[in-house]
Design an enzyme around this catalytic site. Structure first.
Site, PDB file in Angstrom:
ATOM      1  N   GLU A  91      40.944  35.543  27.857  1.00  0.00           N
ATOM      2  CA  GLU A  91      41.152  36.957  28.167  1.00  0.00           C
ATOM      3  C   GLU A  91      40.843  37.814  26.950  1.00  0.00           C
ATOM      4  O   GLU A  91      41.223  37.487  25.834  1.00  0.00           O
ATOM      5  CB  GLU A  91      42.599  37.194  28.602  1.00  0.00           C
ATOM      6  CG  GLU A  91      42.994  36.494  29.890  1.00  0.00           C
ATOM      7  CD  GLU A  91      42.321  37.078  31.129  1.00  0.00           C
ATOM      8  OE1 GLU A  91      41.699  38.162  31.016  1.00  0.00           O
ATOM      9  OE2 GLU A  91      42.409  36.450  32.199  1.00  0.00           O
ATOM     10  N   ARG A 101      52.595  42.215  42.018  1.00  0.00           N
ATOM     11  CA  ARG A 101      52.184  42.166  43.435  1.00  0.00           C
ATOM     12  C   ARG A 101      53.148  41.273  44.211  1.00  0.00           C
ATOM     13  O   ARG A 101      53.373  41.431  45.393  1.00  0.00           O
ATOM     14  CB  ARG A 101      50.753  41.623  43.525  1.00  0.00           C
ATOM     15  CG  ARG A 101      50.143  41.689  44.920  1.00  0.00           C
ATOM     16  CD  ARG A 101      48.682  41.236  44.904  1.00  0.00           C
ATOM     17  NE  ARG A 101      48.486  39.901  44.333  1.00  0.00           N
ATOM     18  CZ  ARG A 101      48.749  38.774  44.978  1.00  0.00           C
ATOM     19  NH1 ARG A 101      49.210  38.786  46.212  1.00  0.00           N
ATOM     20  NH2 ARG A 101      48.554  37.603  44.397  1.00  0.00           N
ATOM     21  N   CYS A 154      51.525  36.856  33.276  1.00  0.00           N
ATOM     22  CA  CYS A 154      50.560  36.395  32.268  1.00  0.00           C
ATOM     23  C   CYS A 154      50.144  37.534  31.340  1.00  0.00           C
ATOM     24  O   CYS A 154      50.153  37.385  30.117  1.00  0.00           O
ATOM     25  CB  CYS A 154      49.337  35.758  32.930  1.00  0.00           C
ATOM     26  SG  CYS A 154      49.707  34.119  33.573  1.00  0.00           S
ATOM     27  N   HIS A 182      43.260  32.115  31.020  1.00  0.00           N
ATOM     28  CA  HIS A 182      43.582  31.796  32.418  1.00  0.00           C
ATOM     29  C   HIS A 182      42.734  30.603  32.863  1.00  0.00           C
ATOM     30  O   HIS A 182      41.562  30.487  32.481  1.00  0.00           O
ATOM     31  CB  HIS A 182      43.258  32.991  33.322  1.00  0.00           C
ATOM     32  CG  HIS A 182      44.451  33.854  33.631  1.00  0.00           C
ATOM     33  ND1 HIS A 182      44.495  35.190  33.341  1.00  0.00           N
ATOM     34  CD2 HIS A 182      45.649  33.558  34.243  1.00  0.00           C
ATOM     35  CE1 HIS A 182      45.666  35.698  33.754  1.00  0.00           C
ATOM     36  NE2 HIS A 182      46.382  34.727  34.297  1.00  0.00           N
TER      37      HIS A 182
HETATM   38  N1  PCA Z   1      49.976  32.829  36.230  1.00  0.00           N
HETATM   39  C1  PCA Z   1      50.584  34.119  36.518  1.00  0.00           C
HETATM   40  C2  PCA Z   1      51.933  34.058  35.858  1.00  0.00           C
HETATM   41  C3  PCA Z   1      52.188  32.634  35.538  1.00  0.00           C
HETATM   42  C4  PCA Z   1      50.879  31.969  35.714  1.00  0.00           C
HETATM   43  O1  PCA Z   1      50.638  30.787  35.443  1.00  0.00           O
HETATM   44  C5  PCA Z   1      49.713  35.288  36.122  1.00  0.00           C
HETATM   45  O2  PCA Z   1      48.484  35.156  36.102  1.00  0.00           O
HETATM   46  O3  PCA Z   1      50.243  36.353  35.814  1.00  0.00           O
END
Ligand code: PCA
Length: 230
Positions: A91, A101, A154, A182
């Site tokens: 990111e 959401r 996240c 991610h």
């Molecule tokens: N993904 C979520 C929160 C925890 C995770 O593993 C997100 O993308 O916010």
């Protein structure tokens, strides 16, 4: 008789690698499955410490701060699941907003609340995200820079991480590097969502190894386009 001198070695520095607990009705979270596989892995004089974070606004940042106080890492990489993404995605930016959401694992669903009321609108990752994408692709792992970490837990922990690093920074001292990646669903999760992309655990673990290695070794990020038109 003289005994051979043991070479003077500096104590290993620490890398904090975090993953999340499952959320949103899932039984597993690929981020924790991949991160925990690397606990104790050593590279270039650094040792990885894996920690699981709660998928809860507020508590996630508190857990992260505790782990940082305990370990005093030189590098912090937080990992999370992005169901529906097909690639490993470092990111670029964390934004100062919580907008759920869905509810988090404590039932909280903040809407348009700042992560840190006194904080700036956003922080950039201090990881070499372009070099990471280059090295992941070179190793055969699909990867791209992402320009949004969303507005759920996240992005929240990513913003909290960068805010803490900014506050702990000392002038003239090489700061601690940090950022967020991610990752896609595991195949067993995607099997419940026909058509959804996924990545095998072994590939995800290898991807995180590469990400850590690149973050430890590449001081200045490369200038290579990772941009999107929209
Ligand atoms: N993904 C979520 C929160 C925890 C995770 O593993 C997100 O993308 O916010």
């Amino acid at each position: 008789m003289t005994s051979p001198k043991t070479p003077r070695t500096s104590p290993p520095s620490r890398v904090l690698l975090t993953g999340f607990e499952p959320f949103g009705g899932e039984a597993i979270n690929p981020s924790w499955e991949a991160v925990r596989a690397l606990d104790g892995w050593k590279h270039a004089g650094a040792v990885v410490h894996a920690r699981q974070m709660p998928c809860v606004f507020g508590a996630a940042i508190e857990s992260l701060a505790e782990a940082m106080d305990e370990l005093k890492p030189r590098l912090v990489l937080c990992i999370g699941q992005a169901g529906g993404r097909a690639e490993v995605t470092p990111e670029r930016v964390a934004i100062n907003v919580d907008d759920g959401r869905i509810a988090d694992n404590a039932g909280q669903q903040p809407v348009d609340v700042p992560v840190a009321p006194e904080g700036p609108a956003a922080y950039f990752s201090t990881l070499p995200i372009k070099a990471m994408v280059r090295d992941l692709r070179a190793a055969g792992v699909p990867a791209s820079v992402s320009n949004t970490a969303g507005t759920f837990v996240c992005n929240h922990i990513f913003y909290g991480l960068m805010h803490q690093l900014a506050q702990r920074a000392q002038p003239g001292v090489q700061g601690v590097r940090g950022g967020f990646i991610h990752i896609p669903y595991l195949p067993e999760q995607a099997a419940n969502f026909p058509g959804a992309p996924s990545m095998a655990l072994a590939t995800l673990v290898e991807a995180l190894r590469i990400a850590v290695r690149t973050a430890l070794e590449v001081e200045r990020d490369i200038a290579e386009t990772g941009g999107l038109l929209h």
